[in-house]
Design an enzyme around this catalytic site. Structure first.
Site, short mmCIF file in Angstrom:
data_model
loop_
_atom_site.label_atom_id
_atom_site.label_comp_id
_atom_site.label_asym_id
_atom_site.label_seq_id
_atom_site.Cartn_x
_atom_site.Cartn_y
_atom_site.Cartn_z
N ASP A 144 1.03 4.96 0.90
CA ASP A 144 0.67 4.89 -0.73
C ASP A 144 0.20 5.92 -1.46
O ASP A 144 0.37 5.86 -2.76
CB ASP A 144 -0.50 3.64 -0.68
CG ASP A 144 -0.31 2.50 0.32
OD1 ASP A 144 0.90 2.04 0.39
OD2 ASP A 144 -1.41 1.92 0.81
N GLY A 187 2.44 -0.04 -1.72
CA GLY A 187 1.68 0.87 -2.45
C GLY A 187 0.19 0.32 -2.75
O GLY A 187 -0.67 1.20 -3.22
O1 F6P Z 1 -1.35 1.02 3.22
C1 F6P Z 1 -0.21 1.01 3.60
C2 F6P Z 1 0.62 -0.39 3.44
O2 F6P Z 1 1.87 -0.34 3.93
C3 F6P Z 1 0.58 -0.89 2.12
O3 F6P Z 1 1.28 -0.38 0.93
C4 F6P Z 1 0.64 -2.44 2.30
O4 F6P Z 1 0.03 -3.43 1.17
C5 F6P Z 1 -0.13 -2.55 3.44
O5 F6P Z 1 -0.45 -1.46 4.24
C6 F6P Z 1 0.60 -3.82 4.29
O6 F6P Z 1 -0.08 -3.99 5.62
P1 F6P Z 1 0.33 -4.74 6.76
O7 F6P Z 1 1.09 -3.75 7.57
O8 F6P Z 1 -1.04 -5.13 7.21
O9 F6P Z 1 1.06 -5.91 6.27
#
Ligand code: F6P
Length: 368
Positions: A144, A187
């Site tokens: 992000d 993001g």
């Molecule tokens: O912080 C990194 C990120 O990929 C974000 O952009 C996204 O909102 C989140 O993690 C998604 O998390 P998960 O892998 O738990 O779905």
């Protein structure tokens, strides 16, 4: 203090391109430059708690070839906080602070210092371990790019690259079928991936959390384009974008996660509104985790190599309680306290947004 002879390394939080390159770089620097041993701790803090076979020796053959590979050979977890931990003991579910078990396991393994690679949640735990006397240094990780303490984090460039390439590919369908294609990118609460990929992809509209949008402004922009003969459009929407006075769209709640909210779904809402009002058929592509996976860009490989190596330098300088940061083009460090929970957002009035506007990109803001 005992001379550093053996270090541990763990990765926590979501995976990200360049993690393996950090592991490789830290391991090579430790072994080749300082002749110290490296122990990889699998599954982040969970492996630290479980100990045993989750502690693996990292030698040169183990890290050879890792530079271009995605993910983390040490695996990861974005749920396990040993200071507030749920675990099973003799078939009974228990809950509490088990950080002492992790510390005991480090001692048993003869680990003198720990390198923690992770996002905000992982680094918050690193600070808590530091306060309990563990020699720990951090390496920030997030696609992000929303950490205020460091100019860029590894994985971001790869995410932008993937999003840009996707926009390039989606444009062919938008043009061939005279459609609006809405691309939802990751993001969290920062619009960096959307902003950079949107500019690089030459899109028509970028919607980011930092600039709440008015859908009527977007509609007007696309209708004007239509009158000028442009019968297709690409709209990049950051997952954390919201309308003026509106709320972010939540896709799920992940229990036990330091930040349980997962964003997602705004792309569909925007596409539906645009299709009706602009009069062009719309489709939505949610890029999701493809932005985090796979081969890191050359820039991210270099950045990861610098981060990994700088982490070992911090250990050798005994600057524990600090995290590696990139300032300008110099590797530096900052105390955990100064960096945790401090985010970096897109400046709605900054040069990069103004540049995007000057080439005709609409942000849907009220004053456009
Ligand atoms: O912080 C990194 C990120 O990929 C974000 O952009 C996204 O909102 C989140 O993690 C998604 O998390 P998960 O892998 O738990 O779905």
């Amino acid at each position: 203090m005992r001379k550093i002879k053996r270090i541990g390394i763990l990765t926590g939080g979501g995976d990200c391109s360049g993690l393996n390159a950090v592991i490789r770089s830290a391991t090579k620097t430790a072994i080749l430059k300082y002749e110290i041993e490296v122990i990889g701790i699998k599954y982040g803090y969970r492996g630290l708690f479980l100990g045993g076979e989750n502690f693996i020796n990292l030698d040169l053959p183990t890290v050879s070839g890792l530079l271009p590979t995605g993910g983390t050979i040490l695996f990861s977890s974005n749920k396990d906080n040993l200071f507030d931990y749920t675990y099973e003991e003799n078939g009974i579910t228990k809950h509490g602070d088990v950080s002492h078990v992790g510390i005991e396991n480090l001692k048993k393994a003869g680990i003198d210092a720990l390198v923690v690679v992770g996002g905000d949640g992982t680094l918050t735990s690193a600070l808590d371990f530091y306060k309990k006397g563990v020699n720990v240094v951090g390496v920030p990780k997030t696609i992000d790019n929303d950490l205020s303490s460091t100019d860029t984090t590894f994985g971001f460039d790869t995410a932008v690259h993937v999003a840009t390439e996707s926009i390039d590919r989606l444009r062919t369908t938008a043009r061939s079928h005279s459609r609006i294609i809405v691309v939802e990118v990751m993001g969290r609460y920062a619009g960096w991936i959307a902003l950079d990929s949107g500019i690089a992809g030459g899109v028509d509209v970028i919607l980011i959390p930092e600039i709440p949008y008015d859908i009527d402004v977007v509609i007007k922009h696309l209708k004007t384009n239509l009158q000028r003969g442009k019968d297709n459009a690409i709209v990049v929407v950051s997952e954390g974008a919201k309308s003026i006075g509106g709320e972010v769209v939540v896709s799920r709640i992940v229990e036990n996660s330091p930040d349980p909210i997962r964003l997602g779904g705004i792309g569909n809402i925007v596409a539906e509104k645009l299709e009706d009002a602009v009069g062009l058929e719309s489709r939505v592509t949610v890029l999701g985790h493809v932005q985090r996976g796979g081969i890191p860009t050359a820039n991210d490989r270099i950045l990861s190599t610098r981060y990994g190596s700088a982490a070992i330098e911090l250990v050798m300088e005994e600057k524990f309680g600090n995290m590696v940061v990139l300032l300008g083009n110099e590797m530096s460090s900052a105390p955990f306290e100064e960096v945790i929970n401090k985010n970096k957002f897109v400046n709605p009035k900054g040069e990069i947004v103004e540049t995007a506007k000057s080439v005709g990109i609409c942000f849907g803001s009220a004053e456009e």
